[in-house]
Design a protein around this motif. Sequence first.
Motif, mmCIF file in Angstrom:
data_model
loop_
_atom_site.group_PDB
_atom_site.id
_atom_site.type_symbol
_atom_site.label_atom_id
_atom_site.label_comp_id
_atom_site.label_asym_id
_atom_site.label_seq_id
_atom_site.Cartn_x
_atom_site.Cartn_y
_atom_site.Cartn_z
ATOM 1 N N THR A 9 2.382 -33.644 -5.101
ATOM 2 C CA THR A 9 3.675 -33.054 -5.795
ATOM 3 C C THR A 9 2.687 -33.258 -7.757
ATOM 4 O OG1 THR A 9 4.650 -35.137 -6.536
ATOM 5 C CG2 THR A 9 5.966 -33.941 -5.112
ATOM 6 N N THR A 10 1.424 -33.664 -7.203
ATOM 7 C CA THR A 10 0.932 -33.207 -8.242
ATOM 8 C C THR A 10 0.217 -31.758 -8.268
ATOM 9 O OG1 THR A 10 0.355 -35.903 -7.865
ATOM 10 C CG2 THR A 10 -1.040 -34.294 -9.651
ATOM 11 N N GLY A 11 -0.126 -31.683 -9.587
ATOM 12 C CA GLY A 11 -0.719 -30.503 -9.955
ATOM 13 C C GLY A 11 -2.069 -30.401 -9.501
ATOM 14 N N ASP A 37 6.314 -34.563 2.278
ATOM 15 C CA ASP A 37 7.545 -34.573 3.166
ATOM 16 C C ASP A 37 9.006 -33.269 2.433
ATOM 17 O OD1 ASP A 37 7.947 -36.701 2.107
ATOM 18 O OD2 ASP A 37 9.093 -37.581 2.731
ATOM 19 N N GLY A 38 8.299 -34.287 0.855
ATOM 20 C CA GLY A 38 9.806 -32.628 0.199
ATOM 21 C C GLY A 38 9.286 -31.154 0.233
ATOM 22 N N THR A 39 9.596 -30.864 -0.984
ATOM 23 C CA THR A 39 8.955 -29.156 -1.368
ATOM 24 C C THR A 39 7.431 -29.055 -1.995
ATOM 25 O OG1 THR A 39 10.011 -29.554 -3.631
ATOM 26 C CG2 THR A 39 11.012 -28.428 -1.720
ATOM 27 N N ALA A 40 7.050 -29.865 -2.205
ATOM 28 C CA ALA A 40 5.282 -29.992 -2.279
ATOM 29 C C ALA A 40 4.634 -29.392 -1.080
ATOM 30 C CB ALA A 40 4.698 -30.980 -3.218
ATOM 31 N N LYS A 41 3.556 -28.537 -1.239
ATOM 32 C CA LYS A 41 2.788 -28.260 0.098
ATOM 33 C C LYS A 41 1.726 -28.949 -0.035
ATOM 34 C CE LYS A 41 6.602 -26.413 2.056
ATOM 35 N NZ LYS A 41 7.483 -27.014 0.995
ATOM 36 N N THR A 68 13.443 -37.689 -2.278
ATOM 37 C CA THR A 68 12.951 -35.618 -1.914
ATOM 38 C C THR A 68 13.932 -35.088 -2.131
ATOM 39 O OG1 THR A 68 12.498 -36.153 0.096
ATOM 40 C CG2 THR A 68 10.089 -36.059 -1.253
ATOM 41 N N LYS A 78 3.440 -37.963 0.135
ATOM 42 C CA LYS A 78 4.873 -37.542 -0.348
ATOM 43 C C LYS A 78 4.616 -35.785 0.130
ATOM 44 C CE LYS A 78 5.201 -40.383 -4.070
ATOM 45 N NZ LYS A 78 4.944 -40.821 -5.270
ATOM 46 N N LYS A 129 10.345 -27.770 5.756
ATOM 47 C CA LYS A 129 11.716 -28.135 5.889
ATOM 48 C C LYS A 129 12.478 -27.770 4.428
ATOM 49 C CE LYS A 129 12.285 -33.107 5.604
ATOM 50 N NZ LYS A 129 12.821 -34.005 6.389
ATOM 51 N N LEU A 152 1.697 -20.905 -5.593
ATOM 52 C CA LEU A 152 2.678 -21.872 -5.769
ATOM 53 C C LEU A 152 3.202 -23.219 -4.880
ATOM 54 C CD1 LEU A 152 5.589 -19.038 -5.282
ATOM 55 C CD2 LEU A 152 5.094 -20.844 -7.235
ATOM 56 N N ASP A 194 11.034 -25.293 2.472
ATOM 57 C CA ASP A 194 10.787 -23.682 2.756
ATOM 58 C C ASP A 194 9.730 -22.964 3.593
ATOM 59 O OD1 ASP A 194 9.573 -24.057 0.581
ATOM 60 O OD2 ASP A 194 10.048 -22.293 -0.252
ATOM 61 N N ASP A 235 -0.451 -25.887 -14.818
ATOM 62 C CA ASP A 235 0.672 -26.002 -13.705
ATOM 63 C C ASP A 235 1.996 -25.160 -14.588
ATOM 64 O OD1 ASP A 235 -1.475 -27.641 -11.764
ATOM 65 O OD2 ASP A 235 -1.137 -29.542 -13.298
ATOM 66 N N VAL A 257 14.650 -32.299 -0.340
ATOM 67 C CA VAL A 257 14.647 -32.204 1.114
ATOM 68 C C VAL A 257 15.731 -32.719 1.621
ATOM 69 C CG1 VAL A 257 12.757 -30.136 1.195
ATOM 70 C CG2 VAL A 257 12.764 -32.791 1.630
ATOM 71 N N GLU A 317 9.220 -41.746 4.421
ATOM 72 C CA GLU A 317 8.874 -43.485 3.700
ATOM 73 C C GLU A 317 8.844 -44.037 5.298
ATOM 74 O OE1 GLU A 317 12.512 -42.784 1.468
ATOM 75 O OE2 GLU A 317 11.390 -43.079 0.003
ATOM 76 N N ASP A 325 0.396 -24.843 -5.488
ATOM 77 C CA ASP A 325 -0.941 -25.665 -5.866
ATOM 78 C C ASP A 325 -2.188 -25.071 -5.629
ATOM 79 O OD1 ASP A 325 0.981 -27.272 -7.971
ATOM 80 O OD2 ASP A 325 1.657 -28.448 -6.060
ATOM 81 N N MET A 333 2.848 -34.933 -13.997
ATOM 82 C CA MET A 333 1.576 -34.144 -14.068
ATOM 83 C C MET A 333 1.917 -33.365 -12.595
ATOM 84 S SD MET A 333 -1.343 -37.523 -13.526
ATOM 85 C CE MET A 333 -0.487 -38.759 -12.758
ATOM 86 N N GLY A 355 2.860 -30.363 -10.246
ATOM 87 C CA GLY A 355 2.021 -29.007 -10.122
ATOM 88 C C GLY A 355 3.613 -28.206 -10.321
ATOM 89 N N GLN A 356 3.345 -27.113 -9.668
ATOM 90 C CA GLN A 356 4.640 -26.269 -8.886
ATOM 91 C C GLN A 356 6.038 -26.734 -8.222
ATOM 92 O OE1 GLN A 356 3.633 -22.729 -9.736
ATOM 93 N NE2 GLN A 356 1.395 -23.244 -10.724
ATOM 94 N N ASP A 357 5.608 -27.964 -8.066
ATOM 95 C CA ASP A 357 6.402 -28.471 -7.207
ATOM 96 C C ASP A 357 7.785 -28.608 -8.415
ATOM 97 O OD1 ASP A 357 7.993 -29.183 -5.150
ATOM 98 O OD2 ASP A 357 7.563 -30.643 -5.802
#
Lengths: 454, 307
Positions: free
Chosen positions: B234-236, B261-265, A195, B259, B16, B48, B18, A42, A197, B287, B50, A224, A226-228
């Motif tokens: 957001t966890t990998g 809605d953050g940058t994690a996909k 967050t 989650k 949101k 990228l 990118d 990760d 954003v 939220e 994950d 834990m 990941g890429q984020d």
Amino acid sequence: MFENLTTRLSRVLDSIRGQGRLTEDQVNAAARELRMALLEADVALPVVKEFIDKVKVRALGAEILQSLTPGQQFLKVVQQELTETLGGNAEPLNLRQQPPAIILMAGLQGSGKTTSTGKLALWLKEREKKNVVVVSADVYRPAAIEQLRIVAGNVGVEWFPSEVGQQPVAIAQAALAHAKKQYADVLIVDTAGRTTVDEAMMKEIAELHAALNPVETLFVVDSMTGQDAAKTAKAFGDALPLTGVILTKVDGDSRGGAALSVRQVTGRPIKFLGVGEKSDRLEIFHPDRIANRIIGQGDVLGLIEETARKVDHEKAQKLAEKLKKNKGFDLADFREQMLQMQNMGSMQSILEKLPGGAQMQEQIKSVDAEKQIRRTVAIINSMTPQERRFPDLIKASRKRRIAAGAGVEVQQVNQLLRQYETTKDMMKKFAGGGMAKMMRSLAGRLPPGMMPRR
Amino acid sequence: MANDSAIGRFRARLNKGDSWLTRDIGSFFKADVLSPDALEELETRLLLADAGVEATQWLVERLQADINLGRIKNEKQLRASLKKALVELLAPIAKPLQIPPFIKPYILFVAGVNGVGKTTTIGKLALRLKREGKSVMLAAGDTFRAAAVQQLETWAQRVDVPILAQGEGADSASVIYDAVQSAKSRGVDVVIADTAGRLHTQSHLMEELRKIKRVLQKHDPYAPHEVLLVVDATTGGNALTQAIQFHEAIGLTGLAITKLDGTAKGGILLAIARRMALPVRFVGLGEAAEDLEPFDAEAYAEALIGE
């Protein structure tokens, strides 16, 4: 679950032998494996790229030490670079400010800010003998303020009351005024998870920072992640002048690649590790521990310590003396060795700690090592003292008697005797100072990573 | 169509940060010829997000096969092929939660590691089920973390459902047992049981989960009817380990991913889909109490790929 980096590197590198230095081809092949391993751990991709470039420069032309295989040599470079990148000059918490020194906690939802606030308060109180006040500026999450109140009560530090409906900046200012009046040494401000954003929320924390001007702004991140991790760390770093990082939930089994990402992206030191749910489970960051974890190395140091504790030094010493005096290594000594091995605890627990041990555990599941040892000891127990001292005495008739006594077949007695002969030969070299030579000849045969590194 | 709004919400929330996967997919082509770097670039982007090495390689191999067959000659075809592969991977795990009316009370058990958003998900879920016309009761089984009970109580007030709690330090199994008992006598349709967050490496805590399950089975040998694991987007790669370990301990029947809605996909969904046949029930997109959507493979793939 994942293939150990050591195994991978030795697969691509150790086929080529007899070279004095790592060649470009070797380094490139190894870099590909390293990339996969880091991604699986990760580490964020941009960070992986940058890191590999650095390793390549360092590895190219590196001399391969006598005792190492190319794979091990490359791994050593990776380990060093990783430790350096993670460690840099790890600074302690900076509290050199006119009291109260303010610490601002920031991070995503659920990264462990409130728990870490409590742990940090306890740490400052116990280790640094500081008078700590904590306050929560999280007016969003249900019961967040209540959580901090309870945590503060548990660790015995003052909690400054705040409530939903107040402005976070107003809360912080009131808390600061209170801390000043109380002559508190440290004020820790817990904030809501956000967050990156969410522009309004990011603006809010920037305002909090401006209003408080904290001496430490700590970014709390889940190990834990990941890429984020890289993106989040960058966004927080852009919004706030971070001064350090707290890595949480390190007691899980993630490989913790986020540590490298965050360190690289923010350029700020990781100051603490959260290693459990209880309030005292906060540790100063050790770069080498996380480095080994990212590349999937076991806890070798722990293993050595444990072994040292369990081996009977006196007996080992006696054996060494005996060997030195060139008295033969007999079956009684062999038995002694086996018993020592049994003492070390279950094979399983040893393997767990060895690098690559998890894979080996799978492989040897069918072979019951402990049973083997017990059987060996039983066979030797069925011999007379005379036979133990002079194993050459043991001929067919005696073998039958011993086998019957130990409840095994004659073949197994033969097997034991052969095993003993091999060990005896090794012991001879051992005593003759040929240790280094022997280790080198073994280096190619043993699974890489098993060799003691010097 | 309801589906359209789901896609719209997904896309708005997911992108949101990118738009990652296909933002400049058009530039991969030079006059009908796919540039040789395109696959590598897509691979990078999947990593990228994950998606993990295994799922990424699988997807890229799919695309490679289509390219070799000459099926991909322009942007539209690349998108279509990518979407097809994503849907193929995700469709088997996109199974919404269905609560049969003949099981009463339906016991929904929520577990996960610390800080993934279990309590928030329960609050949202309670609202969703209530709007579907079901009566819901919450059980405050997280008796360990400070103020966890209050947090759930706040949610119960917010969405106006009854809650059964005994306070901090109580035995989690007994709280949940009592809640089911009282749900039975009141004729409540669904009981949602919260549990304390726990790392899957802590065997004594996993043992506690098993105990809760055993105790619940005194009410109904088939309980809990749904065991939902909550995973943080957001966890990998560790999310996969979490899913496997929790499944080994208590037998999961569904997954909720929060989650997003953050940058994690939440590409970890792809990794989990590749490795386990675990239905993904819900995704958390914010939220607010309404920010919980059933998972829709088509919508998710579409949101990733865009127009």
